[in-house]
Write a protein that holds these residues in place. Sequence first.
Motif, mmCIF file in Angstrom:
data_model
loop_
_atom_site.group_PDB
_atom_site.id
_atom_site.type_symbol
_atom_site.label_atom_id
_atom_site.label_comp_id
_atom_site.label_asym_id
_atom_site.label_seq_id
_atom_site.Cartn_x
_atom_site.Cartn_y
_atom_site.Cartn_z
ATOM 1 N N THR A 33 7.511 6.311 -10.349
ATOM 2 C CA THR A 33 7.867 7.318 -9.352
ATOM 3 C C THR A 33 6.591 7.985 -8.855
ATOM 4 N N PHE A 34 6.560 8.226 -7.542
ATOM 5 C CA PHE A 34 5.487 9.013 -6.923
ATOM 6 C C PHE A 34 6.166 10.298 -6.451
ATOM 7 N N GLY A 35 5.990 11.406 -7.152
ATOM 8 C CA GLY A 35 6.708 12.632 -6.789
ATOM 9 C C GLY A 35 8.202 12.373 -6.837
ATOM 10 N N GLN A 36 8.862 12.531 -5.694
ATOM 11 C CA GLN A 36 10.319 12.331 -5.637
ATOM 12 C C GLN A 36 10.675 10.866 -5.352
ATOM 13 N N VAL A 37 9.673 10.047 -5.012
ATOM 14 C CA VAL A 37 9.968 8.682 -4.568
ATOM 15 C C VAL A 37 9.979 7.713 -5.757
ATOM 16 N N ALA A 38 11.109 7.001 -5.912
ATOM 17 C CA ALA A 38 11.169 5.955 -6.946
ATOM 18 C C ALA A 38 10.695 4.659 -6.294
ATOM 19 N N LEU A 70 11.633 -5.882 2.252
ATOM 20 C CA LEU A 70 11.216 -5.090 3.398
ATOM 21 C C LEU A 70 10.050 -4.173 3.034
ATOM 22 N N SER A 71 9.426 -3.635 4.049
ATOM 23 C CA SER A 71 8.397 -2.631 3.849
ATOM 24 C C SER A 71 8.984 -1.469 3.042
ATOM 25 N N GLY A 72 8.277 -1.061 2.003
ATOM 26 C CA GLY A 72 8.747 0.054 1.190
ATOM 27 C C GLY A 72 9.612 -0.362 0.016
ATOM 28 N N SER A 73 9.829 -1.668 -0.178
ATOM 29 C CA SER A 73 10.711 -2.109 -1.269
ATOM 30 C C SER A 73 10.010 -2.120 -2.630
ATOM 31 N N GLY A 74 8.693 -1.928 -2.633
ATOM 32 C CA GLY A 74 7.987 -1.798 -3.916
ATOM 33 C C GLY A 74 7.057 -2.953 -4.258
ATOM 34 N N LYS A 75 6.862 -3.885 -3.323
ATOM 35 C CA LYS A 75 6.069 -5.089 -3.615
ATOM 36 C C LYS A 75 4.615 -4.729 -3.966
ATOM 37 N N THR A 76 3.997 -3.911 -3.118
ATOM 38 C CA THR A 76 2.593 -3.537 -3.359
ATOM 39 C C THR A 76 2.465 -2.782 -4.672
ATOM 40 N N THR A 77 3.395 -1.892 -4.920
ATOM 41 C CA THR A 77 3.332 -1.099 -6.158
ATOM 42 C C THR A 77 3.421 -2.010 -7.373
ATOM 43 N N ASP A 88 -1.229 -9.748 -1.373
ATOM 44 C CA ASP A 88 -0.333 -8.705 -0.848
ATOM 45 C C ASP A 88 -0.185 -8.861 0.658
ATOM 46 N N GLU A 89 0.924 -9.393 1.093
ATOM 47 C CA GLU A 89 1.202 -9.654 2.512
ATOM 48 C C GLU A 89 0.005 -10.349 3.178
ATOM 49 N N PRO A 90 -0.422 -11.496 2.639
ATOM 50 C CA PRO A 90 -1.673 -12.101 3.125
ATOM 51 C C PRO A 90 -1.604 -12.617 4.558
HETATM 52 N N1 LIG Z 1 0.445 6.319 -3.836
HETATM 53 C C1 LIG Z 1 1.679 6.586 -3.401
HETATM 54 N N2 LIG Z 1 2.097 7.865 -3.243
HETATM 55 C C2 LIG Z 1 3.341 8.146 -2.820
HETATM 56 N N3 LIG Z 1 4.280 7.213 -2.505
HETATM 57 C C3 LIG Z 1 3.925 5.932 -2.634
HETATM 58 C C4 LIG Z 1 2.615 5.533 -3.071
HETATM 59 N N4 LIG Z 1 2.560 4.184 -3.096
HETATM 60 C C5 LIG Z 1 3.772 3.739 -2.694
HETATM 61 N N5 LIG Z 1 4.585 4.785 -2.414
HETATM 62 C C6 LIG Z 1 5.982 4.706 -1.964
HETATM 63 O O1 LIG Z 1 6.651 3.791 -2.823
HETATM 64 C C7 LIG Z 1 7.558 2.985 -2.091
HETATM 65 C C8 LIG Z 1 7.203 1.519 -2.274
HETATM 66 O O2 LIG Z 1 5.986 1.254 -1.567
HETATM 67 P P1 LIG Z 1 5.240 -0.151 -1.589
HETATM 68 O O3 LIG Z 1 3.980 0.008 -0.804
HETATM 69 O O4 LIG Z 1 5.137 -0.632 -2.976
HETATM 70 O O5 LIG Z 1 6.262 -1.093 -0.804
HETATM 71 P P2 LIG Z 1 6.017 -2.495 -0.118
HETATM 72 O O6 LIG Z 1 7.257 -3.277 -0.336
HETATM 73 O O7 LIG Z 1 4.753 -3.078 -0.624
HETATM 74 O O8 LIG Z 1 5.868 -2.114 1.401
HETATM 75 P P3 LIG Z 1 4.642 -2.400 2.393
HETATM 76 O O9 LIG Z 1 4.673 -3.870 2.619
HETATM 77 O O10 LIG Z 1 4.951 -1.583 3.596
HETATM 78 O O11 LIG Z 1 3.414 -1.919 1.647
HETATM 79 C C9 LIG Z 1 7.484 3.445 -0.652
HETATM 80 O O12 LIG Z 1 8.506 4.394 -0.447
HETATM 81 C C10 LIG Z 1 6.126 4.109 -0.575
HETATM 82 O O13 LIG Z 1 6.101 5.098 0.416
#
Ligand SMILES: Nc1ncnc2c1ncn2[C@@H]1O[C@H](COP(=O)(O)OP(=O)(O)OP(=O)(O)O)[C@@H](O)[C@H]1O
Length: 260
Positions: free
Chosen positions: A18-23, A43-50, A177-179
């Motif tokens: 979790t980042f603050g309120q965001v899971a 999709l964008s924001g689904s958590g792949k990068t994390t 990551d999204e190469p």
């Molecule tokens: N350092 C951070 N601080 C706050 N929120 C974050 C941070 N990193 C990721 N998030 C949030 O976590 C969620 C997942 O983000 P993430 O980047 O992992 O998704 P993604 O699937 O890789 O999307 P994208 O392809 O757009 O990067 C999103 O809601 C994003 O805003």
Amino acid sequence: MTVSDAAPAVEVHGLSKTFGQVAALRDVSLTVGRGEIVVLLGLSGSGKTTLLRHINGLETPSAGRLTVLGEDLAGLRGRDLRRLRGRIGMVFQQFHLVGRLTVLENVLTGALAGLRGPRLGIASYPRELRRKALTHLDRVGLLDKSYQRADTLSGGQQQRVAIARALMQDPEILLADEPVASLDPESSDQVMALLREIAAERGLTVICSLHQVELALAWGERVVGMRSGGVVLDTPAADLTREAAMRIYGRMTASLAEAQ
Ligand SMILES: Nc1ncnc2c1ncn2[C@@H]1O[C@H](COP(=O)(O)OP(=O)(O)OP(=O)(O)O)[C@@H](O)[C@H]1O
């Protein structure tokens, strides 16, 4: 062979972040075997990068455990963590090349972690590494561009340079990551084909995030679908139907997702 050599490339157990309120990640469990090519699709924001950042030890889990190449990330600090990271290459959407440097010097920077002291110019790198860099440039089809400034290359060519740079550290895992998110369809196919060929040649494990269903179907061997931080699907690419892909995208149609 040691126990850690036999371990899977990546084991993720109950990972949440979790980042603050965001899971960003919710109870993700995943095992990736050595030499597998896995596409994280979502999709964008689904958590792949994390998720990729956790695998590389760049994020600390809020809950759960990760074992990478047999090493429990929770127990690794400092030099041990850097040594593990040295076994993991990364490729990014925006290539992250230094535009004013030559292609060859950009590739050479991939070896910096294993060298002492700063380097300035191609001649400051050991001859053996220069040879190795040229071999990798040849492999990605860009030997003739070696002495050109990196910013004169097309996007697809720049991504191939970034792959050659990642190979300089002889990685056992490559995280991409999204190469191809910034590339046209033809260059995207070239880069994905190259990743797959290189993985097969070297027994390299590749974990690649994508948001396009068609690319995942064409180039993945296994597709892990992510939605709202959770894994909603994990299947061989050959078995992935459009209907199943819909589960990843929720109420959106797969074709709308393609256009994203
Ligand atoms: N350092 C951070 N601080 C706050 N929120 C974050 C941070 N990193 C990721 N998030 C949030 O976590 C969620 C997942 O983000 P993430 O980047 O992992 O998704 P993604 O699937 O890789 O999307 P994208 O392809 O757009 O990067 C999103 O809601 C994003 O805003």
